[in-house]
Design a protein around this motif. Structure first.
Motif, PDB file in Angstrom:
ATOM      1  N   ILE A 105     -27.752 -16.184 -28.111  1.00  0.00           N
ATOM      2  CA  ILE A 105     -27.384 -15.195 -27.152  1.00  0.00           C
ATOM      3  C   ILE A 105     -26.634 -14.063 -28.238  1.00  0.00           C
ATOM      4  CG2 ILE A 105     -25.891 -14.890 -25.158  1.00  0.00           C
ATOM      5  CD1 ILE A 105     -26.473 -17.771 -24.233  1.00  0.00           C
ATOM      6  N   TRP A 117     -22.248 -14.111 -15.098  1.00  0.00           N
ATOM      7  CA  TRP A 117     -20.810 -14.446 -15.300  1.00  0.00           C
ATOM      8  C   TRP A 117     -20.374 -14.795 -13.625  1.00  0.00           C
ATOM      9  CZ3 TRP A 117     -23.394 -11.331 -18.493  1.00  0.00           C
ATOM     10  CH2 TRP A 117     -23.180 -11.736 -20.041  1.00  0.00           C
ATOM     11  N   PRO A 147     -32.218 -20.493 -24.309  1.00  0.00           N
ATOM     12  CA  PRO A 147     -31.585 -19.805 -23.302  1.00  0.00           C
ATOM     13  C   PRO A 147     -32.479 -18.565 -22.492  1.00  0.00           C
ATOM     14  CG  PRO A 147     -31.045 -18.925 -25.418  1.00  0.00           C
ATOM     15  CD  PRO A 147     -32.012 -19.830 -25.535  1.00  0.00           C
ATOM     16  N   TRP A 162     -25.818  -7.901 -23.477  1.00  0.00           N
ATOM     17  CA  TRP A 162     -26.004  -9.452 -23.853  1.00  0.00           C
ATOM     18  C   TRP A 162     -27.360  -9.681 -23.630  1.00  0.00           C
ATOM     19  CZ3 TRP A 162     -21.681 -13.127 -24.675  1.00  0.00           C
ATOM     20  CH2 TRP A 162     -20.348 -12.834 -24.500  1.00  0.00           C
ATOM     21  N   MET A 220     -19.235 -17.624 -18.488  1.00  0.00           N
ATOM     22  CA  MET A 220     -20.716 -17.243 -18.788  1.00  0.00           C
ATOM     23  C   MET A 220     -21.558 -18.553 -18.002  1.00  0.00           C
ATOM     24  SD  MET A 220     -22.695 -15.782 -21.812  1.00  0.00           S
ATOM     25  CE  MET A 220     -22.417 -17.164 -23.102  1.00  0.00           C
ATOM     26  N   CYS A 271     -33.617 -11.187 -20.617  1.00  0.00           N
ATOM     27  CA  CYS A 271     -32.611 -11.194 -19.816  1.00  0.00           C
ATOM     28  C   CYS A 271     -31.305 -10.369 -20.308  1.00  0.00           C
ATOM     29  CB  CYS A 271     -32.332 -12.559 -19.584  1.00  0.00           C
ATOM     30  SG  CYS A 271     -33.620 -13.840 -18.863  1.00  0.00           S
ATOM     31  N   LEU A 303     -28.961 -14.872 -17.920  1.00  0.00           N
ATOM     32  CA  LEU A 303     -27.431 -14.857 -18.146  1.00  0.00           C
ATOM     33  C   LEU A 303     -26.680 -14.503 -16.819  1.00  0.00           C
ATOM     34  CD1 LEU A 303     -27.475 -13.324 -21.726  1.00  0.00           C
ATOM     35  CD2 LEU A 303     -27.365 -16.169 -21.146  1.00  0.00           C
ATOM     36  N   SER A 311     -30.620 -12.872 -24.175  1.00  0.00           N
ATOM     37  CA  SER A 311     -31.128 -14.236 -24.776  1.00  0.00           C
ATOM     38  C   SER A 311     -32.177 -13.985 -25.888  1.00  0.00           C
ATOM     39  CB  SER A 311     -31.618 -15.079 -23.838  1.00  0.00           C
ATOM     40  OG  SER A 311     -30.379 -15.429 -22.949  1.00  0.00           O
ATOM     41  N   ILE A 354     -25.797 -19.898 -18.211  1.00  0.00           N
ATOM     42  CA  ILE A 354     -26.811 -19.767 -18.881  1.00  0.00           C
ATOM     43  C   ILE A 354     -27.858 -20.569 -18.396  1.00  0.00           C
ATOM     44  CG2 ILE A 354     -27.670 -19.900 -21.331  1.00  0.00           C
ATOM     45  CD1 ILE A 354     -24.774 -20.354 -22.195  1.00  0.00           C
TER      46      ILE A 354
END
Length: 291
Positions: free
Chosen positions: A44, A68, A63, A35, A74, A26, A66, A37, A76
């Protein structure tokens, strides 16, 4: 199909960005960083363009997807607990929605739209332990925590992208060996389902580029393919001896393709016995859309 140096000499032109992971998945480009997982590692992690790596969060769950919200919070996916969580400004992890009543196995990838709606794929059956395939759903979690089924009867919905205009959602159906597209309605509901591309392998994570092509991570064949609507393969990037599980276009010009790679069987994934990496290669066309 275009042929590039990274097709012919992949081992010479790719670079390992992060080593020593358990199972990376992800990936997202956000705020000037990659970013991702590390699912069974329960971390993360972020990586900047210079390669500096940081554990951003160590949640008390596995996790997955992801994203936002428009305000920068954020979100998750808690995979096996089947919940959507958010990491707020105080540093606390709080529950947004409990999907355990509508999905009995696990949740998967997620993409968050411009209005903060989270589209989350469900497993439907225990793929990692060779359970018989069953259909699964794609859920929407509203910003207020409300849940509804956006699409049902999918074959292990996995990576999800939304076009820059917000009008089309494409999801990888892993066991269906296809990419499926929907129109996105104003209320977030999906309609007019169609096959975007039929594949001869099992797609996992995906990302979209500015020419409307989709990069598709292919774990079984150990490659990432760039696919046009209709199924034509425009480019291939092979990673010898590893499965490619997810991909994301990043860096300031969105032309670095980051790959989540790992070794191990599906049983190894469940047991946390895999060895994972983040790898990267430069490509010609920039990323677009969401995530």
């Amino acid at each position: 199909m275009r042929t590039h140096a990274y097709d012919r000499e992949m081992q010479l032109t790719t670079r390992v960005v992060v080593d020593g992971l358990v199972f990376p998945e992800c990936p997202r480009w956000h705020g000037g960083k990659l970013w991702f997982s590390d699912v069974q590692g329960r971390k993360i992690i972020t990586v900047d363009s210079a390669g500096a790596t940081k554990v951003a969060l160590s949640p008390p769950f596995e996790p997955a997807g992801l994203g936002w919200t428009p305000r920068g919070t954020m979100l998750i996916v808690s995979s096996t607990a089947r919940r959507l969580m958010h990491h707020d400004a105080s540093g606390a992890i709080r529950e947004v929605a409990d999907l355990s009543g509508v999905e009995k196995v696990a949740l998967n990838d997620m993409t968050v739209d411009a209005k903060g709606r989270a589209y989350i794929g469900a497993w439907g059956f225990d793929l990692n332990n060779s359970a018989p395939p069953l259909p699964a759903s794609l859920f929407v979690v509203e910003p207020d925590g409300g849940i509804f089924v956006a699409a049902s009867g999918l074959h292990f919905p996995n990576g999800i992208v939304i076009t820059p205009d917000g009008g089309t959602l494409i999801v990888a159906e892993t066991t269906g060996r296809c990419l499926t597209a929907f129109e996105v309605n104003g209320d977030g509901a999906l309609s007019n389902r169609r096959t975007w591309a039929t594949l001869d392998t099992f797609p996992d994570g995906i990302c979209l580029d500015a020419e409307g092509a989709v990069w598709v991570a292919c774990p079984i064949t150990g490659e990432c393919r760039r696919v046009r609507e209709g199924g034509e393969v425009l480019d291939r990037i092979a990673v010898a001896g590893k499965g490619v599980y997810a991909c994301m276009l990043g860096d300031d010009d969105r032309r670095t393709l980051y790959l989540c790679t790992a070794t191990g069987t599906t049983a190894d994934i469940s047991a946390g016995r895999t060895h994972g990496w983040i790898e990267a290669v430069r490509v010609e066309v920039a990323g677009a859309g969401r995530p």
